[in-house]
Design a protein around this motif. Structure first.
Motif, PDB file in Angstrom:
ATOM      1  N   LYS A  19       1.061  -0.954   0.349  1.00 31.20           N
ATOM      2  CA  LYS A  19      -0.262   0.029   0.077  1.00 31.20           C
ATOM      3  C   LYS A  19       0.679   0.751  -0.062  1.00 31.20           C
ATOM      4  O   LYS A  19       0.705   1.814  -0.853  1.00 31.20           O
ATOM      5  N   ASN A  20       1.941   1.276   0.800  1.00 35.39           N
ATOM      6  CA  ASN A  20       2.853   2.871   1.250  1.00 35.39           C
ATOM      7  C   ASN A  20       4.379   2.627   1.197  1.00 35.39           C
ATOM      8  O   ASN A  20       4.582   3.572   0.654  1.00 35.39           O
ATOM      9  N   SER A  21       4.434   1.470   0.898  1.00 37.79           N
ATOM     10  CA  SER A  21       6.001   1.311  -0.078  1.00 37.79           C
ATOM     11  C   SER A  21       6.368   1.090  -1.072  1.00 37.79           C
ATOM     12  O   SER A  21       5.598   1.298  -1.468  1.00 37.79           O
ATOM     13  N   LYS A  57       5.156  -1.263  -3.637  1.00 35.58           N
ATOM     14  CA  LYS A  57       3.997  -1.100  -5.248  1.00 35.58           C
ATOM     15  C   LYS A  57       4.370  -0.653  -6.063  1.00 35.58           C
ATOM     16  O   LYS A  57       3.837  -1.037  -7.014  1.00 35.58           O
ATOM     17  N   LYS A 103       3.511  -3.695   4.338  1.00 38.74           N
ATOM     18  CA  LYS A 103       2.488  -1.808   4.479  1.00 38.74           C
ATOM     19  C   LYS A 103       2.159  -1.691   2.626  1.00 38.74           C
ATOM     20  O   LYS A 103       2.623  -1.967   1.969  1.00 38.74           O
TER      21      LYS A 103
END
Length: 465
Positions: free
Chosen positions: A111-113, A116, A465
């Motif tokens: 999602k955030n790292s 992705k 994440k």
């Protein structure tokens, strides 16, 4: 070579965890590992992992077991553990008697790292090592000479509750001329007597500080001379120069030689192979059994945990440390068997383990690592209900006793929120009863548990994440 390169890549991308599942004998390590694998493979299966963000946010895909790196080490027998728990009359998995490993691959949507941008899906690899808790307490011996270890063991043997059982043994050792000739048969008999004492300390008195650990669970070294030595707690009676020049043909010289051989060949090799690459840790502690066994057993557990913590490397993690010198950057202290007390006592159980590990946590706070305490049950064995007692409604537990398999309902009592004082023991302590698994699970079913989703979130959540 290919596996090694892949390992370096995973570590550089922070997509690999080497998890230290740490606990003394009977703390529930095998049950915990079985449940952790089971929860990830089955994704909760009807019992949602609500506090595990990848599942809660819909980003979790699947997990599976994959081949481990160390092919010379036994694989953790997850299938046998599940088979035991799936019987019509479910049983606890067999306790750990040797070293084993297991590797999991967990796939999810990042999602955030930065991951992705590298692809739609990402994979986190988790390595878990299981080993007998009895062997864990040998690690502090790495920093002790034979004299230092003997002095420490002597202090324990001369104090209650060990002193009553060990008096005859100590008298026999003191009567031996330390510089006289050594007799193999006599030494083997003394080592067996010392081993019998250790077994009594562990299983009759419920004590935790047992050294050497392989004396009571020798594994492949059973019967080997390397396990035939004892502490010599009478160094005050001998001259240092005479001791330093004692050869291996003397009683004291042979004890020293075998201690050093045990320390270097067994303990140090165990440490080098399994304890230098951890980056996450959970410390499992059974706080309830010592409450039954008395104040000495409880104090002994506190000392054992402090000794254990000295053997691990802690500190903040970054790219360099992940690749070349991994350090534990997140540490979870878990009070196990939370299903053996009623729900309103879980807060007290958490407070109790906070008190139990206070010294260890205080020393680690300087390293700025993240720490958490939880009361958990990796495999839930009881159901909670209510009953009337003296006109009042109280919470009770229902489950099958481990010793006689009878179904019982009871109120186990209140767990002290702080380290117990003398009044607690004088009033009868705690009514702890061990339970066996209550309901058989079916294939592809998640094990009932308490707070395993919070365990997964703390140990793995930030990596996914």
């Amino acid at each position: 070579m290919k596996n090694s390169a892949k390992e370096i890549l995973n570590r550089s991308l922070d997509q690999h965890i080497n998890l230290a599942v740490t606990g003394l004998s009977q703390s529930g390590k095998t049950a915990f590992i079985t449940s952790l694998v089971n929860q990830l493979i089955n994704e909760g299966s009807g019992k949602p992992l609500n506090f595990f963000d990848p599942v809660h946010q819909g980003r979790y895909i699947a997990a599976k077991r994959v081949p481990q790196n160390n092919l010379h080490i036994s694989r953790f027998d997850y299938d046998d553990a599940i088979e035991q728990l799936s019987k019509t009359e479910p049983e606890w998995p067999q306790p750990t008697k040797s070293i084993s490993e297991l590797r999991l691959a967990v796939r999810y949507y990042p999602k955030n790292s930065l991951l992705k941008y590298a692809g739609e899906m990402a994979t986190l690899y988790i390595d878990i090592t299981d080993y007998p808790g009895e062997w864990l307490l040998d690690l502090p011996m790495l920093n002790q000479t034979f004299e230092q270890w003997s002095e420490q063991m002597g202090e324990l043997l001369k104090q209650a509750p060990r002193s009553e059982l060990s008096a005859e043994f100590l008298a026999k050792v003191e009567a031996i001329d330390p510089f006289g000739p050594v007799h193999e048969t006599e030494l083997a008999e003394l080592a067996q007597q010392y081993t019998d004492l250790l077994l009594a300390f562990r299983y009759e008195q419920g004590l935790s500080v047992i050294q050497p650990g392989r004396f009571i669970l020798p594994g492949e070294h059973a019967g080997a001379p390397i396990l035939q030595f004892i502490p010599y707690p009478f160094f005050a009676n001998i001259e240092a120069d005479e001791y330093n020049s004692a050869g291996q043909d003397t009683f004291i010289g042979m004890l020293r030689a075998r201690y050093l051989e045990y320390r270097e060949r067994i303990v140090r090799q165990f440490y080098k192979q399994h304890f230098v690459k951890f980056d996450r840790q959970i410390v499992l502690a059974d706080c309830l059994t010592p409450l039954n066994n008395g104040s000495e057993a409880f104090n002994d557990l506190q000392q054992a945990i402090s000794l254990i913590m000295e053997s691990f490397a802690y500190g903040k993690s970054n790219l360099i440390t992940r690749l070349f010198s991994p350090k534990i950057d997140k540490l979870l202290f878990a009070a196990t068997k939370a299903d053996h007390v009623t729900a309103e006592q879980h807060g007290n159980l958490t407070s109790l383990i906070e008190q139990l590990v206070f010294k260890a946590k205080k020393s680690l706070s300087f390293d700025a690592i993240k720490m958490k305490t939880l009361a958990i049950a990796a495999i839930k064995t009881t159901e909670q209900g209510q009953s009337e007692y003296q006109g009042k409604i109280i919470n009770v537990l229902r489950g099958k006793r481990l010793d006689n398999q009878k179904l019982i309902t009871l109120y186990p009592g209140a767990v002290p929120a702080k380290l117990p004082k003398n009044e607690f023991w004088q009033e009868g302590g705690f009514n702890y009863i061990a339970f066996k698994p209550y309901t058989a699970i079916s294939q592809h079913q998640a094990l009932a548990n308490i707070r395993m989703d919070q365990v997964l979130q703390f140990l793995l959540g930030d990596k996914m994440k």
